[in-house]
Design a protein around this motif. Structure first.
Motif, mmCIF file in Angstrom:
data_model
loop_
_atom_site.group_PDB
_atom_site.id
_atom_site.type_symbol
_atom_site.label_atom_id
_atom_site.label_comp_id
_atom_site.label_asym_id
_atom_site.label_seq_id
_atom_site.Cartn_x
_atom_site.Cartn_y
_atom_site.Cartn_z
ATOM 1 N N GLU A 109 0.821 -1.370 -0.064
ATOM 2 C CA GLU A 109 0.069 -0.005 -0.062
ATOM 3 C C GLU A 109 0.801 1.241 0.185
ATOM 4 O O GLU A 109 0.622 2.169 -0.638
ATOM 5 C CB GLU A 109 -0.921 -0.132 1.116
ATOM 6 C CG GLU A 109 -2.037 -1.059 1.057
ATOM 7 C CD GLU A 109 -3.018 -1.145 2.353
ATOM 8 O OE1 GLU A 109 -4.004 -1.875 2.386
ATOM 9 O OE2 GLU A 109 -2.458 -0.459 3.472
ATOM 10 N N ILE A 110 1.907 1.344 0.653
ATOM 11 C CA ILE A 110 2.868 2.382 0.863
ATOM 12 C C ILE A 110 3.491 2.697 -0.596
ATOM 13 O O ILE A 110 3.743 3.686 -1.013
ATOM 14 C CB ILE A 110 3.766 2.257 1.879
ATOM 15 C CG1 ILE A 110 3.306 2.549 3.403
ATOM 16 C CG2 ILE A 110 5.123 3.131 1.660
ATOM 17 C CD1 ILE A 110 2.521 3.995 3.570
ATOM 18 N N PHE A 111 3.856 1.573 -1.066
ATOM 19 C CA PHE A 111 4.711 1.371 -2.389
ATOM 20 C C PHE A 111 3.748 1.844 -3.296
ATOM 21 O O PHE A 111 4.225 2.848 -4.060
ATOM 22 C CB PHE A 111 5.105 0.008 -2.813
ATOM 23 C CG PHE A 111 5.903 -0.325 -4.048
ATOM 24 C CD1 PHE A 111 6.956 0.732 -4.411
ATOM 25 C CD2 PHE A 111 5.611 -0.981 -5.009
ATOM 26 C CE1 PHE A 111 7.755 0.515 -5.566
ATOM 27 C CE2 PHE A 111 6.190 -1.194 -6.127
ATOM 28 C CZ PHE A 111 7.236 -0.250 -6.373
ATOM 29 N N ARG A 112 2.352 1.499 -3.327
ATOM 30 C CA ARG A 112 1.358 1.970 -4.558
ATOM 31 C C ARG A 112 1.215 3.614 -4.407
ATOM 32 O O ARG A 112 1.173 4.253 -5.356
ATOM 33 C CB ARG A 112 0.203 1.383 -4.461
ATOM 34 C CG ARG A 112 -0.880 1.889 -5.367
ATOM 35 C CD ARG A 112 -2.320 1.333 -5.411
ATOM 36 N NE ARG A 112 -2.858 1.645 -4.214
ATOM 37 C CZ ARG A 112 -4.257 1.378 -3.677
ATOM 38 N NH1 ARG A 112 -4.828 0.803 -4.521
ATOM 39 N NH2 ARG A 112 -4.637 1.715 -2.657
ATOM 40 N N MET A 113 1.240 3.943 -3.105
ATOM 41 C CA MET A 113 1.233 5.639 -2.878
ATOM 42 C C MET A 113 2.191 6.356 -3.392
ATOM 43 O O MET A 113 1.886 7.361 -3.997
ATOM 44 C CB MET A 113 0.989 5.805 -1.477
ATOM 45 C CG MET A 113 0.253 6.961 -1.171
ATOM 46 S SD MET A 113 -0.065 7.178 0.735
ATOM 47 C CE MET A 113 -0.662 5.828 1.320
ATOM 48 N N ALA A 114 3.433 5.895 -3.257
ATOM 49 C CA ALA A 114 4.687 6.269 -3.638
ATOM 50 C C ALA A 114 4.621 6.582 -5.268
ATOM 51 O O ALA A 114 4.952 7.596 -5.808
ATOM 52 C CB ALA A 114 5.924 5.622 -3.372
ATOM 53 N N PRO A 347 6.354 -2.564 13.938
ATOM 54 C CA PRO A 347 6.303 -2.310 12.294
ATOM 55 C C PRO A 347 6.239 -0.873 11.904
ATOM 56 O O PRO A 347 5.530 -0.291 12.226
ATOM 57 C CB PRO A 347 5.202 -3.508 12.003
ATOM 58 C CG PRO A 347 4.771 -4.090 13.294
ATOM 59 C CD PRO A 347 5.334 -3.260 14.389
ATOM 60 N N ALA A 348 7.163 -0.654 10.771
ATOM 61 C CA ALA A 348 7.004 0.609 10.458
ATOM 62 C C ALA A 348 7.474 0.655 8.955
ATOM 63 O O ALA A 348 8.499 -0.080 8.502
ATOM 64 C CB ALA A 348 7.951 1.613 11.040
ATOM 65 N N VAL A 349 6.759 1.397 7.973
ATOM 66 C CA VAL A 349 7.431 1.646 6.471
ATOM 67 C C VAL A 349 6.811 2.790 6.041
ATOM 68 O O VAL A 349 5.760 3.437 6.537
ATOM 69 C CB VAL A 349 6.410 0.386 5.839
ATOM 70 C CG1 VAL A 349 5.014 0.607 5.908
ATOM 71 C CG2 VAL A 349 7.026 0.345 4.313
ATOM 72 N N GLY A 350 7.471 3.678 5.348
ATOM 73 C CA GLY A 350 7.365 4.599 4.535
ATOM 74 C C GLY A 350 7.926 5.449 3.366
ATOM 75 O O GLY A 350 8.913 4.362 2.896
ATOM 76 N N PHE A 351 7.796 6.419 3.123
ATOM 77 C CA PHE A 351 8.702 6.792 1.852
ATOM 78 C C PHE A 351 8.873 8.450 2.098
ATOM 79 O O PHE A 351 7.913 9.051 2.562
ATOM 80 C CB PHE A 351 8.068 6.257 0.472
ATOM 81 C CG PHE A 351 6.660 7.240 0.081
ATOM 82 C CD1 PHE A 351 6.747 8.244 -0.614
ATOM 83 C CD2 PHE A 351 5.517 6.361 0.321
ATOM 84 C CE1 PHE A 351 5.502 8.996 -1.066
ATOM 85 C CE2 PHE A 351 4.441 7.250 -0.222
ATOM 86 C CZ PHE A 351 4.584 8.372 -0.733
#
Length: 368
Positions: A109-114, A347-351
């Motif tokens: 989901e974060i990757f698609r948002m990027a 857990p953490a993920v972002g861009f």
């Protein structure tokens, strides 16, 4: 772009520009450390202008509630790094998601948002590089390497030339720091770690050394202890070094890469099945979100130049830029919140996006 973040139920935050320097010295990695703009507060505390948003946003997350809760935070504003040929002050925007335990889905989901955020700047056919630092960590564990060897190789991951040189040095076991400091390392080997670290830090203090190459005295002491452990426990066999070298050659789109990882496990008699299953689950989640897997370039040796990443990593480039620098970068960093003081791993993920590279955007004062 802000509409995109708000649709993801993100809270817009604006962390202070002045940040404690030791936080970045201890967690961000050498590339960031040597680019800091550092100053001193009235009370003598060493401060820096924020060089990125991820760590300040993590500190904001910690200050607002119980670690482990699900939260999404977005940001936009100035960051400051010494960058040859580019302005030392530039604009970044991005988003960080915390506490989501379905890691493959959160990554996707974060990757698609990027990708969607990049499209807002008319980058419609980007070059996308992905990697998975979790696969490399799993390989080092499967090879049952001594902990100091794992730490050393993990610190070099992402720079193929340095990693290969480090492998050769560890196989030789008779070069570099180990020989140059053999007597000192022999005295440290087997000593109580805390007492040995204190001795090294005291020696550095006597010499008037507080930092070298961006490393703090504490980090220098830890490096000596790693070398002492290597001297006592041994280095790396040629066979295991060759296995790591074989792993680093794996590349292709995610479907092809997964087949290559299966083949690697069979041929090298290595079990990293759990990490490969996570890789496949993430790819499946990406496909379900409409991401074209064939457009993604996976490399097993790909990592980002920040020490806190632990899993999925990616960079997006605009083919119209001649310098080849990324316009978006991000990934998973599950251990960072704990390193910043939490008692649990979160857990953490972002861009983050380099807005100056995307469109020369000028923002006044950030967004609060």
């Amino acid at each position: 772009m802000i509409d995109l973040f708000v649709a993801a139920e993100a809270e817009i935050v604006s962390p202070p520009i002045l940040q404690p320097a030791d936080v970045f010295l201890d967690t961000a990695g050498e590339d960031i450390r040597r680019r800091l703009f550092v100053t001193t507060g009235a009370d003598g505390e060493e401060l820096c202008l924020r060089p990125d948003f991820t760590i300040p946003v993590c500190r904001e997350y910690l200050s607002r509630g119980v670690p482990g809760r699900v939260a999404t935070m977005a940001y936009m504003g100035s960051v400051f790094r010494q960058r040859p040929g580019e302005s030392g002050e530039f604009q970044q925007a991005g988003i960080e998601r915390f506490g989501e335990t379905d890691r493959p889905r959160a990554d996707a989901e974060i990757f698609r948002m990027a990708i969607e955020a990049t499209e807002l700047f008319d980058v419609l056919d980007p070059e996308i590089q992905i990697g998975d630092e979790g696969l490399f960590t799993a390989l080092l564990e499967a090879l049952e390497l001594p902990l100091p060897v794992r730490r050393r190789l993990r610190s070099l991951f992402g720079d193929r030339a340095k990693l290969e040189a480090g492998l050769e040095q560890l196989v030789a076991r008779d070069g570099g720091d180990i020989v140059a400091h053999a007597g000192f390392l022999g005295a440290l080997a087997g000593a109580n770690p805390e007492a040995a670290r204190a001795v090294v830090e005291d020696l550095l203090a006597i010499a008037g050394i507080t930092a070298v190459g961006g490393r703090t005295a504490h980090e220098i002491a830890d490096r000596f202890l790693q070398q002492a452990a290597l001297k006592a426990e041994g280095g790396l066999t040629r066979e295991k070094a060759d296995t790591i070298g074989r792993f680093l050659t794996i590349s292709g789109d995610p479907v092809k890469a997964a087949r290559e990882l299966d083949r690697f496990q069979r041929e090298m008699h290595i079990d990293i099945a759990e990490a490969v299953a996570t890789f496949r689950a993430r790819s499946k989640a990406m496909k379900a979100l409409g991401i074209d897997l064939a457009s993604l370039a996976f490399r097993a040796d790909f990592g980002r130049n920040l020490d806190y990443y632990t899993g999925f990593v990616f960079e997006i480039r605009d083919p119209a830029r001649r310098d080849g620098k990324p316009v978006v970068g991000g990934g998973r960093y599950d251990g960072l919140i704990e390193r910043l003081g939490a008692r649990v791993s979160v857990p953490a993920v972002g861009f983050s996006m380099w807005l100056d590279r995307l469109a020369g955007v000028e923002l006044d004062g950030g967004l609060a």
